[in-house]
Write an enzyme that holds these catalytic residues in place. Structure first.
Site, PDB file in Angstrom:
ATOM      1  N   GLU A  97      15.511 -11.875   0.620  1.00  0.00           N
ATOM      2  CA  GLU A  97      16.536 -11.042   1.254  1.00  0.00           C
ATOM      3  C   GLU A  97      16.344 -10.849   2.754  1.00  0.00           C
ATOM      4  O   GLU A  97      16.129  -9.733   3.245  1.00  0.00           O
ATOM      5  CB  GLU A  97      16.625  -9.688   0.559  1.00  0.00           C
ATOM      6  CG  GLU A  97      17.054  -9.770  -0.890  1.00  0.00           C
ATOM      7  CD  GLU A  97      17.299  -8.413  -1.526  1.00  0.00           C
ATOM      8  OE1 GLU A  97      17.919  -8.366  -2.595  1.00  0.00           O
ATOM      9  OE2 GLU A  97      16.856  -7.379  -0.944  1.00  0.00           O
ATOM     10  N   GLU A 106      17.549 -11.283  -8.962  1.00  0.00           N
ATOM     11  CA  GLU A 106      17.643  -9.829  -9.122  1.00  0.00           C
ATOM     12  C   GLU A 106      19.052  -9.474  -9.564  1.00  0.00           C
ATOM     13  O   GLU A 106      20.027 -10.088  -9.130  1.00  0.00           O
ATOM     14  CB  GLU A 106      17.335  -9.070  -7.820  1.00  0.00           C
ATOM     15  CG  GLU A 106      15.883  -9.098  -7.391  1.00  0.00           C
ATOM     16  CD  GLU A 106      15.617  -8.234  -6.155  1.00  0.00           C
ATOM     17  OE1 GLU A 106      16.344  -7.229  -5.952  1.00  0.00           O
ATOM     18  OE2 GLU A 106      14.695  -8.566  -5.393  1.00  0.00           O
TER      19      GLU A 106
END
Length: 472
Positions: free
Chosen positions: A164, A377
């Site tokens: 991320e 995720e």
């Protein structure tokens, strides 16, 4: 519904700083989060990861629970400062030993490790020397990555370099909410470029080590990005255009360098003209182009509805040299995110929109081809209700069930999705939110010596895995 592919990986995920604890044990050095979270006013009620879920000391217990759950894979990150206390130089043997024991314990239960090398916890020593704004950090990352490949690749075949970028660079260098607490779009773009350089150097090393025989088997290396699809707020052409701009900034800028080996041309020209960043050194273009990913990891929680900003709804080069300022990566006021008046939202104001996962996966396939995909995720941040001593997290079951259906829909449309790693296996530290935002299948009783308690979702996910996704 049709079952998932027979070799589909059913997993769950965590990250080192959020779960391990043992922040200064066995030679580990301080990370930026070890320092930042102790500064007044940075986190909810001063919470930090000094102890977290104490996974470092309770690893065997936790892995046994993973095995009981039926997981076939576990995604976790390595704490860089546990391997190199100062970011580079001398290796901490005790840190290597911990991850060796974790990997061996997982494999003893036939659980395949998926390792993330960087989940936001830069060694503080490297931050003191410039952090991601310094190209030397990319060189240090390559050294760290090679050390991990040599130590663990005989048993680990799935690797991702970073998690991320949009978050740790966006909040670290634009909003200032994460370490190092900077507010500068130009510095953000340069730091982001050095992350892509670090990734490419690690991929190059990984493949060279495969050629040299230092990495055996068919290991794969990838990158993990936020998947945030965008939907126009209306059919108006201005909102449609604003949505394309949002796609460029939040998706193409972050995915193209690791999946195409280049930046989106127009965005790069605008960034360099208006902000003077990112600056390249000779060979960067070649390095990125020759070291694209084997797979991409997608972290999906929400989509965003996009509307034009009436004050500045055009997307044109600013030839005056004036900075267009922020946005997430240097383009403020070109669009705005708006709330969906008919949407369903979490307690933290994230829209629950399962079909966005299907849409996002298919957008990735359309732009980048048949790249292997792992959903690295996906989960619901929630304050779990405790009823008669039992954790009844029906909302999480509903959330994950609907998102698994969305993955199945994408697979039916031809996407090469190979695994699902819900966030998270166990309740853990949620960065700025402390321990109030729960995600796990396993509850941590913070009033009873961190006792592990299985939630209702644990039993549900166990049945899902046993049925290979037939039962949702």
């Amino acid at each position: 519904m049709q079952p998932f592919p027979n070799n589909f990986l059913w997993g769950a995920a965590t990250a080192a700083y959020q779960v391990e604890g043992a922040h200064d044990v066995d030679g580990k050095g301080p990370s930026i989060w070890d320092i930042y979270s102790h500064q007044p006013g940075t986190t909810y009620q001063g919470t930090n990861g000094d102890v977290a879920a104490d996974h470092y000391h309770r690893m065997e217990e936790d892995v046994a629970l993973m095995a009981e759950l039926g997981m076939s894979s576990y995604r976790f990150s390595i704490a860089w400062a546990r391997i190199f206390p100062e970011g580079r130089g001398k290796v901490n043997a005790a840190g290597v030993d911990f991850y060796n024991r974790l990997i061996d314990t997982l494999l003893s239960y036939n659980i395949q490790p998926m390792i993330t090398l960087y989940h936001w916890d830069l060694p503080q020593r490297l931050q003191d020397e410039g952090g991601w704004e310094s190209r030397a950090t990319a060189e240090a990352f390559a050294e760290y990555a090679m050390t991990c490949f040599l130590a663990f690749s005989d048993r680990v075949s799935l690797w991702s370099t970073f998690n991320e970028t949009v978050v740790f660079i966006g909040h670290g260098y634009i909003t200032g909410l994460h370490p190092p607490g900077v507010n500068s779009p130009a510095r953000a773009l340069q730091a982001c470029h050095h992350v892509f350089v670090a990734h490419a150097k690690a991929v190059a090393a990984f493949r060279q080590m495969q050629c040299d025989g230092n990495i055996r088997g068919k290991g794969m290396i990838g990158f993990v990005n936020v998947l945030q699809p965008h939907t126009p707020a209306s059919t108006m052409s201005e909102d449609q255009k604003a949505t394309r701009i949002a796609d460029g900034i939040y998706t193409h800028w972050l995915y193209d360098p690791v999946l195409k080996g280049e930046y989106p041309k127009e965005l790069l020209e605008i960034a360099q003209l208006t902000l003077g960043a990112p600056e390249f050194v000779k060979g960067d273009e070649k390095l990125l182009k020759e070291n694209i990913c084997d797979f991409i990891g997608l972290n999906y929680y929400k989509r965003e509805m996009v509307a034009a900003n009436p004050q500045q709804s055009t997307f044109e080069m600013n030839t005056s040299g004036q900075s267009n300022s922020a946005g997430e990566f240097g383009f403020k006021d070109l669009f705005k995110f708006v709330r969906n008046p008919e949407g369903e939202y979490t307690d933290w104001d994230w829209e629950i929109y399962p079909q966005g996962l299907t849409e996002g996966i298919m957008q990735i396939k359309a732009r980048y081809g048949d790249i292997p995909i792992y959903i690295t995720e996906n989960g619901l941040g929630y304050k779990d209700p405790i009823i008669d001593g039992k954790i009844i997290d029906d909302a999480r079951i509903d959330y994950l069930s609907r998102h698994l259906q969305a993955i199945a829909d994408a697979i039916a449309q031809g996407a090469d999705v190979r695994g699902f790693y819900p966030w998270s296996f166990i309740d853990l530290l949620s960065w700025l939110n402390g321990y109030q935002k729960q995600y796990g299948f396993v509850y941590i009783d913070r009033h009873d010596y961190l006792k592990r308690k299985k939630k209702k979702s644990f039993d549900w996910y166990q049945r899902v895995i046993q049925s290979n996704g037939t039962i949702l």
